[in-house]
Structure formats: structure tokens, C-alpha cells
Enzyme design. Sequence first.
Site, PDB file in Angstrom:
ATOM      1  N   ARG A  34     -46.279 -28.618   4.680  1.00 50.97           N
ATOM      2  CA  ARG A  34     -47.126 -28.321   3.517  1.00 50.97           C
ATOM      3  C   ARG A  34     -48.484 -27.742   3.917  1.00 50.97           C
ATOM      4  O   ARG A  34     -49.407 -27.722   3.125  1.00 50.97           O
ATOM      5  CB  ARG A  34     -47.344 -29.599   2.695  1.00 50.97           C
ATOM      6  CG  ARG A  34     -46.059 -30.240   2.174  1.00 50.97           C
ATOM      7  CD  ARG A  34     -45.355 -29.365   1.167  1.00 50.97           C
ATOM      8  NE  ARG A  34     -44.145 -30.007   0.639  1.00 50.97           N
ATOM      9  CZ  ARG A  34     -43.279 -29.425  -0.181  1.00 50.97           C
ATOM     10  NH1 ARG A  34     -43.489 -28.165  -0.570  1.00 50.97           N
ATOM     11  NH2 ARG A  34     -42.214 -30.065  -0.617  1.00 50.97           N
ATOM     12  N   HIS A  92     -30.185 -33.872  -3.667  1.00 51.54           N
ATOM     13  CA  HIS A  92     -29.313 -34.413  -2.629  1.00 51.54           C
ATOM     14  C   HIS A  92     -28.934 -35.868  -2.913  1.00 51.54           C
ATOM     15  O   HIS A  92     -29.724 -36.632  -3.466  1.00 51.54           O
ATOM     16  CB  HIS A  92     -29.987 -34.327  -1.266  1.00 51.54           C
ATOM     17  CG  HIS A  92     -30.262 -32.929  -0.810  1.00 51.54           C
ATOM     18  ND1 HIS A  92     -30.740 -32.636   0.444  1.00 51.54           N
ATOM     19  CD2 HIS A  92     -30.117 -31.737  -1.438  1.00 51.54           C
ATOM     20  CE1 HIS A  92     -30.873 -31.327   0.564  1.00 51.54           C
ATOM     21  NE2 HIS A  92     -30.519 -30.765  -0.574  1.00 51.54           N
ATOM     22  N   GLU A  95     -29.460 -34.343   5.338  1.00 48.91           N
ATOM     23  CA  GLU A  95     -30.766 -34.272   4.675  1.00 48.91           C
ATOM     24  C   GLU A  95     -30.748 -35.205   3.463  1.00 48.91           C
ATOM     25  O   GLU A  95     -31.335 -34.919   2.427  1.00 48.91           O
ATOM     26  CB  GLU A  95     -31.093 -32.851   4.229  1.00 48.91           C
ATOM     27  CG  GLU A  95     -31.408 -31.894   5.348  1.00 48.91           C
ATOM     28  CD  GLU A  95     -31.789 -30.530   4.814  1.00 48.91           C
ATOM     29  OE1 GLU A  95     -32.605 -29.855   5.457  1.00 48.91           O
ATOM     30  OE2 GLU A  95     -31.269 -30.126   3.758  1.00 48.91           O
ATOM     31  N   HIS A 112     -36.860 -26.556  10.741  1.00 44.96           N
ATOM     32  CA  HIS A 112     -36.857 -26.048   9.366  1.00 44.96           C
ATOM     33  C   HIS A 112     -38.236 -25.489   9.082  1.00 44.96           C
ATOM     34  O   HIS A 112     -39.240 -26.184   9.221  1.00 44.96           O
ATOM     35  CB  HIS A 112     -36.510 -27.154   8.375  1.00 44.96           C
ATOM     36  CG  HIS A 112     -36.098 -26.628   7.025  1.00 44.96           C
ATOM     37  ND1 HIS A 112     -36.936 -25.877   6.239  1.00 44.96           N
ATOM     38  CD2 HIS A 112     -34.928 -26.734   6.344  1.00 44.96           C
ATOM     39  CE1 HIS A 112     -36.299 -25.548   5.121  1.00 44.96           C
ATOM     40  NE2 HIS A 112     -35.084 -26.047   5.161  1.00 44.96           N
ATOM     41  N   HIS A 134     -26.062 -28.276   6.738  1.00 46.95           N
ATOM     42  CA  HIS A 134     -26.721 -29.442   6.167  1.00 46.95           C
ATOM     43  C   HIS A 134     -25.683 -30.174   5.321  1.00 46.95           C
ATOM     44  O   HIS A 134     -25.096 -29.577   4.405  1.00 46.95           O
ATOM     45  CB  HIS A 134     -27.887 -29.031   5.268  1.00 46.95           C
ATOM     46  CG  HIS A 134     -29.037 -28.427   6.004  1.00 46.95           C
ATOM     47  ND1 HIS A 134     -30.003 -27.661   5.379  1.00 46.95           N
ATOM     48  CD2 HIS A 134     -29.386 -28.485   7.313  1.00 46.95           C
ATOM     49  CE1 HIS A 134     -30.899 -27.279   6.263  1.00 46.95           C
ATOM     50  NE2 HIS A 134     -30.546 -27.760   7.446  1.00 46.95           N
ATOM     51  N   HIS A 156     -35.467 -20.756   3.985  1.00 46.79           N
ATOM     52  CA  HIS A 156     -34.988 -20.313   2.679  1.00 46.79           C
ATOM     53  C   HIS A 156     -35.402 -18.860   2.470  1.00 46.79           C
ATOM     54  O   HIS A 156     -36.544 -18.491   2.814  1.00 46.79           O
ATOM     55  CB  HIS A 156     -35.585 -21.168   1.571  1.00 46.79           C
ATOM     56  CG  HIS A 156     -35.235 -22.615   1.667  1.00 46.79           C
ATOM     57  ND1 HIS A 156     -35.832 -23.580   0.900  1.00 46.79           N
ATOM     58  CD2 HIS A 156     -34.346 -23.280   2.438  1.00 46.79           C
ATOM     59  CE1 HIS A 156     -35.334 -24.762   1.181  1.00 46.79           C
ATOM     60  NE2 HIS A 156     -34.425 -24.609   2.127  1.00 46.79           N
ATOM     61  N   HIS A 199     -26.255 -27.399  -1.827  1.00 48.29           N
ATOM     62  CA  HIS A 199     -26.725 -26.135  -2.383  1.00 48.29           C
ATOM     63  C   HIS A 199     -25.585 -25.235  -2.836  1.00 48.29           C
ATOM     64  O   HIS A 199     -25.636 -24.669  -3.932  1.00 48.29           O
ATOM     65  CB  HIS A 199     -27.575 -25.395  -1.354  1.00 48.29           C
ATOM     66  CG  HIS A 199     -28.855 -26.092  -1.030  1.00 48.29           C
ATOM     67  ND1 HIS A 199     -29.731 -25.617  -0.065  1.00 48.29           N
ATOM     68  CD2 HIS A 199     -29.416 -27.227  -1.507  1.00 48.29           C
ATOM     69  CE1 HIS A 199     -30.773 -26.436   0.011  1.00 48.29           C
ATOM     70  NE2 HIS A 199     -30.597 -27.427  -0.838  1.00 48.29           N
ATOM     71  N   GLU A 228     -30.759 -19.991   4.907  1.00 48.77           N
ATOM     72  CA  GLU A 228     -30.056 -21.126   4.309  1.00 48.77           C
ATOM     73  C   GLU A 228     -29.531 -20.784   2.916  1.00 48.77           C
ATOM     74  O   GLU A 228     -30.229 -20.150   2.111  1.00 48.77           O
ATOM     75  CB  GLU A 228     -30.993 -22.329   4.207  1.00 48.77           C
ATOM     76  CG  GLU A 228     -30.315 -23.563   3.632  1.00 48.77           C
ATOM     77  CD  GLU A 228     -31.223 -24.774   3.602  1.00 48.77           C
ATOM     78  OE1 GLU A 228     -30.840 -25.780   2.980  1.00 48.77           O
ATOM     79  OE2 GLU A 228     -32.326 -24.717   4.207  1.00 48.77           O
ATOM     80  N   TYR A 287     -41.907 -25.114   3.709  1.00 46.30           N
ATOM     81  CA  TYR A 287     -41.526 -24.859   2.320  1.00 46.30           C
ATOM     82  C   TYR A 287     -42.513 -23.933   1.613  1.00 46.30           C
ATOM     83  O   TYR A 287     -42.205 -23.402   0.541  1.00 46.30           O
ATOM     84  CB  TYR A 287     -41.431 -26.175   1.549  1.00 46.30           C
ATOM     85  CG  TYR A 287     -40.302 -27.076   1.991  1.00 46.30           C
ATOM     86  CD1 TYR A 287     -39.022 -26.579   2.189  1.00 46.30           C
ATOM     87  CD2 TYR A 287     -40.523 -28.438   2.196  1.00 46.30           C
ATOM     88  CE1 TYR A 287     -37.983 -27.405   2.589  1.00 46.30           C
ATOM     89  CE2 TYR A 287     -39.492 -29.277   2.584  1.00 46.30           C
ATOM     90  CZ  TYR A 287     -38.224 -28.751   2.789  1.00 46.30           C
ATOM     91  OH  TYR A 287     -37.204 -29.579   3.186  1.00 46.30           O
ATOM     92  N   ASP A 303     -25.697 -25.324   3.351  1.00 46.36           N
ATOM     93  CA  ASP A 303     -26.005 -26.635   2.788  1.00 46.36           C
ATOM     94  C   ASP A 303     -24.948 -26.957   1.731  1.00 46.36           C
ATOM     95  O   ASP A 303     -24.786 -26.217   0.760  1.00 46.36           O
ATOM     96  CB  ASP A 303     -27.402 -26.614   2.162  1.00 46.36           C
ATOM     97  CG  ASP A 303     -27.855 -27.975   1.664  1.00 46.36           C
ATOM     98  OD1 ASP A 303     -27.143 -28.560   0.821  1.00 46.36           O
ATOM     99  OD2 ASP A 303     -28.911 -28.460   2.112  1.00 46.36           O
ATOM    100  N   ASP A 320     -30.992 -28.525  -7.286  1.00 48.57           N
ATOM    101  CA  ASP A 320     -30.939 -29.020  -5.909  1.00 48.57           C
ATOM    102  C   ASP A 320     -31.382 -30.483  -5.867  1.00 48.57           C
ATOM    103  O   ASP A 320     -32.582 -30.774  -5.819  1.00 48.57           O
ATOM    104  CB  ASP A 320     -31.847 -28.151  -5.035  1.00 48.57           C
ATOM    105  CG  ASP A 320     -31.904 -28.611  -3.596  1.00 48.57           C
ATOM    106  OD1 ASP A 320     -31.084 -29.468  -3.210  1.00 48.57           O
ATOM    107  OD2 ASP A 320     -32.770 -28.109  -2.848  1.00 48.57           O
TER     108      ASP A 320
END
Length: 284
Positions: free
Chosen positions: A37, A229, A259, A67, A214, A107, A180, A143, A70, A177, A227
Amino acid sequence: MPYLGAHESVGKGLHFAFDRIARVGGESLQIFTRNQRQWNPKPLSRTEIDTFRLARQQQGEMIVASHASYLINLASGKQELRQKSIDSFVGELQRCHDLGIPYIVIHPGTHGGDGLKTGLARVVEALDQALERSESQSMVLLETTAGQGTSLGSRFEELAWIRERSRFAEKLGFCLDTCHIFAAGYDIRSEKAYNRTFDEFDRLIGVQHLHFFHLNDSKKELGSRVDRHEHIGQGCIGLQGFSNLLNDERFASHPMTLETPKGDDLSEDIENLATLRGLLEKTQ
């Protein structure tokens, strides 16, 4: 047999992720190399690099992926955000180079209402700029996404379009994923549905370009484009879908990381990995 593992925290130091993956009995690992972040994280120190590399060697050169942040949106139409995204990704490439991490999952981004083709073209241009600026030999893994809002990468055709047009196609692969693709409308629950989905992936992209997975169940139904999980076998995909994947001989030596939701004690990772291994054992 696939290399089953999990995404683990790097709290208190990057190398502590190897302690955590060892505690859950994992064979592959995904991490954030820096706070996902933050735009401008501090550079890696020599000590961080050396302790990470030593910890990895002590785990038998475990397969590791990073990864990307984001915050990165390579498809943005806002010039300032797009440039910050490119710069941030160059930094991620450099960190992975320094740490010896072979894969970087990212992504594709969101076009923000500017249209699919416009967004995809921006992703190609931004990826090429970042890769041109970097000395990293790490492979970038685009991804698959759930398709929320204006996000790109929920259709196999979109991912194929990006790779086909990149000047650095040899450095681009894919991370699939399970949550996803299910949310995007690709069913894997039955053997017939699973084969149909991966036949389409192979036709459009080529399974030889799929390097990482994933493993996540989905809280939402097929085609929801949401999305969320869930623990393995406790969501809308169910155990049979994961059994289909785990026992596909084409992916017998691929890294597959969880994840799924978890707390601080890592017990959920242990339970989810045990569930996945149980699916392997039942078919052998």
C-alpha cells in the site's frame, strides 16, 4: 506432485516468510517484497538481501513469487497515476532481481471506463516501458482476474492480447487464480467443465505459458464477477474442482499457493494444505 504453499507475511523481515512457510509445511511461497500500500518504499538493504537469499537456500531453493503492489494500475488513463505505476513496477522488478525471485505476479489493471482495447493497449505499453528499464530476469506473470468493475484480465482473450503485442513476450507468463476464473465465468467443478475451461486457455494462450497458481475457493457463485476468497472446499467451487486441477499431469511440477483467509497462528494454512494434499492422495 504440485508444489503446494501459501502467501506468507514478511512481518519483522523478508526472511521470516520462510519460517512461516516451513511452519505450515509449504513447498512454494508468495510474498510482498514491500508494503503493498506504499508508493515509495525504502530500498532493500544489503543485509535484507543476504538474509533472504540464505533463508531461501536453507529451504532447498524453494519456488518463490512476489506479488506486485495493489496500487499499481498500468491501464490507467491518468498520466500521473500511470507513471507512478510504471515507476513502482520497475522498483518491484529491481527488488526481485536483487532477491533472486523468479516470478512477479501482477494484475493487468483497470481501464476506468475508457474501454477494453484502450486499457489493454496501455498495459502493453506500460509493461514494455518497465521491462525496458529493468535489468531483472524475473518473469512477469499476468494474473487472471474476477472481472469486477472495469478491471482487465478476466477473459483469456484479454491476457493473450497483451502477451501477443508485447515486445517482451518471452518475459511474460501467467498466474491462474481459481477464485478469479470461477467468478469470471470459467467453471472447473466437474471434469467436463474443467477440461472445457483449460482447453480454452490452451487454445487462446497456451498452457506452456502458465507458471503459477493461486488456490482459492470462492464465496460467490460462478460468473458473479466478485472476488471473495474462501477456504478450500468451503465455497462455491468445492473439492472436486480442486481435485481436477491438482491431478492434472500438465501441472504436476507447478507452484500453487493459497491466498485463503487466515489469522496470525497460520492454522488455516495448515488445514487448507492438508485438504489439498488429501485430494492428491485419494487419486494415487
